[in-house]
Design an enzyme around this catalytic site. Structure first.
Site, short mmCIF file in Angstrom:
data_model
loop_
_atom_site.label_atom_id
_atom_site.label_comp_id
_atom_site.label_asym_id
_atom_site.label_seq_id
_atom_site.Cartn_x
_atom_site.Cartn_y
_atom_site.Cartn_z
N ASP A 117 -26.14 15.45 15.92
CA ASP A 117 -26.35 16.78 16.47
C ASP A 117 -25.02 17.26 17.03
O ASP A 117 -24.49 16.67 17.99
CB ASP A 117 -27.41 16.75 17.58
CG ASP A 117 -27.64 18.12 18.18
OD1 ASP A 117 -28.24 18.98 17.50
OD2 ASP A 117 -27.20 18.34 19.34
N GLU A 123 -27.32 18.74 10.26
CA GLU A 123 -27.96 20.05 10.21
C GLU A 123 -27.17 20.99 9.29
O GLU A 123 -25.93 20.88 9.19
CB GLU A 123 -28.03 20.67 11.61
CG GLU A 123 -29.03 20.00 12.53
CD GLU A 123 -29.11 20.70 13.87
OE1 GLU A 123 -30.16 21.28 14.18
OE2 GLU A 123 -28.11 20.67 14.59
N CYS A 181 -41.39 17.78 27.57
CA CYS A 181 -42.54 17.96 26.68
C CYS A 181 -43.79 18.24 27.51
O CYS A 181 -44.12 17.50 28.45
CB CYS A 181 -42.74 16.72 25.81
SG CYS A 181 -44.11 16.87 24.64
N CYS A 208 -46.73 15.25 26.12
CA CYS A 208 -46.65 13.83 26.52
C CYS A 208 -45.83 13.61 27.78
O CYS A 208 -45.75 12.47 28.27
CB CYS A 208 -46.09 13.00 25.38
SG CYS A 208 -44.37 13.37 24.96
N ASP A 250 -29.71 17.50 23.61
CA ASP A 250 -28.95 17.04 22.45
C ASP A 250 -29.43 15.67 21.96
O ASP A 250 -29.48 15.42 20.75
CB ASP A 250 -27.46 16.99 22.78
CG ASP A 250 -26.91 18.37 23.12
OD1 ASP A 250 -27.48 19.36 22.64
OD2 ASP A 250 -25.90 18.44 23.85
#
Length: 475
Positions: A217, A313, A386, A389, A396
């Protein structure tokens, strides 16, 4: 495989004059070819305004390289622009300009028909003597690296001393594992460089960890975050070469502004103090570019030699550079160059697999623990939390883990990484499967132009530009 070997040159005064003459001849030949071809376009357009029938219009002039060579060889003996000096340079100098012109017209025609990817190519324009980068390519004649390892020989230019030893290429040529195909000389970053295009026989080098998958990334805060399939996460710091040189660049730029520089409107020549100060400022820019190139090569070489599968990416770097707040930092990081180097280093040197994730795959919005996808995740939010969860992780690091997980499922679904049909059902709000982007109006292919309604090989009607319809393939 075909590989380039580049060496810095140390030409003397007469050799540098010859180098500039060859590069200038290539520019003149390019401009002549552009003018020669487009002259028939304008002539046909003028004749159409007089009502001349289509069959009686001036014939189209072909822009193929053989046609340009034949026409230029006839013109150089009679055209007063060339008769006095064309014999001073090698024929390869003129062939360089004619070949570039033929390629430019081909790109324009293919782009107009929708057969060329990327930004739409416009009609070839004349090259400026002041702004054009000096370059010339040699494909025939005496092209060799001398046995002493400190000189190279090129057609008409003779033997030129190199600033660095050429043993890396000379050893391969003498051993019979390399064959020189062509050589290109160019003036770049204040130096004359000679780049040899060589056909090399190389063995595939096995990577250190062939069974490990890594997701990369890229970012501005840190140059790259590497997360592999073993759970290890590494961070590569951003060197920020340009930012570190801003203070020195500001000081040298102020010095240049206080000197008497050139003025094209009045014809004023720069003073010697301005030339000296401008050279000092350019030296800082050149050093920044060299440091960036060295750092990127070291980073990509280390990654390509370690992992068996690399997932990156498909970044739209040109679009990212339109952000006026981040453009300087993105350009300094070199995102596009990293992907370009990884592409050829993994495929040609190590025969490893490189997977390019879909451009709209939400790597940062997806939870690496449960797979839930957020609808929005602003850029200033650097920690991913999140809601499903409760996972809390760096933004990153989360994106790199998601990219690494794509390698296991890249062959399922539609075949595009990030678009699998075997993933578990997780909350996916509207808009979560795409990154933020701005819509743009569709662009029509305009029929009217300098040479008339259409090119000679085009149909009378052209289809409008279409977006990508089929799925992106990975390998």
């Amino acid at each position: 495989m075909v590989q380039a070997f580049r060496f810095a040159l140390d030409p003397n005064a007469s050799q540098e004059h010859a180098l500039r003459s060859h590069c200038g001849a290539a520019r003149v030949a390019y401009n002549w070819a552009v003018g020669w071809v487009t002259a028939s376009w304008w002539q046909r357009r003028a004749e159409e305004t007089y009502g001349i029938p289509q069959k009686e219009l001036t014939e189209w002039r072909s822009w193929s390289l053989p046609s340009l060579r034949k026409a230029f060889n006839e013109a150089k003996h009679t055209d007063p622009r060339f008769t006095a000096w064309w014999e001073e340079n090698s024929k390869e100098a003129y062939n360089t300009g004619l070949a570039n012109a033929a390629a430019a017209f081909d790109n324009y025609a293919k782009s107009k028909r929708g057969q060329r990817k990327g930004k739409r190519a416009g009609m070839p324009r004349f090259k400026s003597k002041r702004k054009t980068r000096l370059a010339c390519r040699f494909t025939t004649g005496t092209i060799r690296v001398d046995a002493d390892g400190r000189h190279v020989t090129l057609p008409r230019l003779g033997t030129i001393r190199t600033h660095e030893p050429t043993g890396s290429l000379r050893t391969r040529v003498h051993a019979g594992t390399a064959r020189v195909l062509s050589a290109t000389v160019r003036h770049e970053r204040g130096r004359w460089l000679a780049s040899f295009q060589v056909e090399v026989r190389r063995d595939i080098v096995r990577v250190a960890r062939p069974d490990v998958v890594v997701g990369i990334d890229l970012g501005v805060k840190t140059l790259a975050v590497l997360a592999d399939s073993t759970g290890e996460i590494r961070t590569i710091p951003n060197p920020r070469h340009y930012d570190r040189s801003l203070k020195l660049l500001g000081r040298t730029s102020r010095t240049v502004s206080r000197r008497q520089g050139p003025d094209r409107r009045t014809g004023r020549k720069p003073s010697k103090r301005w030339v000296k100060a401008n050279a000092a400022r350019n030296k800082v820019h050149h050093r920044v570019g060299n440091l960036r190139t060295d750092a990127l090569h070291k980073f990509t070489t280390a990654v390509a030699a370690e992992y068996g599968t690399i997932v990156v990416e498909d970044l739209h770097v040109a679009g990212m550079l339109r952000n006026r707040r981040l453009a300087r930092h993105i350009a300094d990081a070199g995102f596009g160059e990293i992907n370009r180097q990884l592409n050829y280093k993994t495929g040609q040197r190590h025969a490893t697999r490189m997977i390019v994730a879909d451009r709209w795959y939400p790597s940062s919005k997806t939870c690496s623990g449960c797979g839930a996808v957020k609808a929005k995740l602003p850029l200033h939010v650097r920690t991913y939390e999140c809601d499903a969860c409760g996972l809390v992780i760096d933004r990153d690091d989360n994106a790199a883990l998601n990219l690494a997980a794509l390698a296991a499922t890249a062959v399922t679904g539609t075949g595009v990484a990030g678009d699998q049909d075997t993933a578990p059902a997780v909350p996916k709000p509207r808009g979560a499967d795409r990154k933020t982007r701005t819509t743009r109006t569709r662009r029509k292919a305009e029929a009217g132009r300098a040479g008339g309604a259409t090119l000679p090989h085009q149909r009378q009607t052209e289809t409008r530009d279409r977006t990508q319809a089929e799925a992106l393939t990975l390998w």
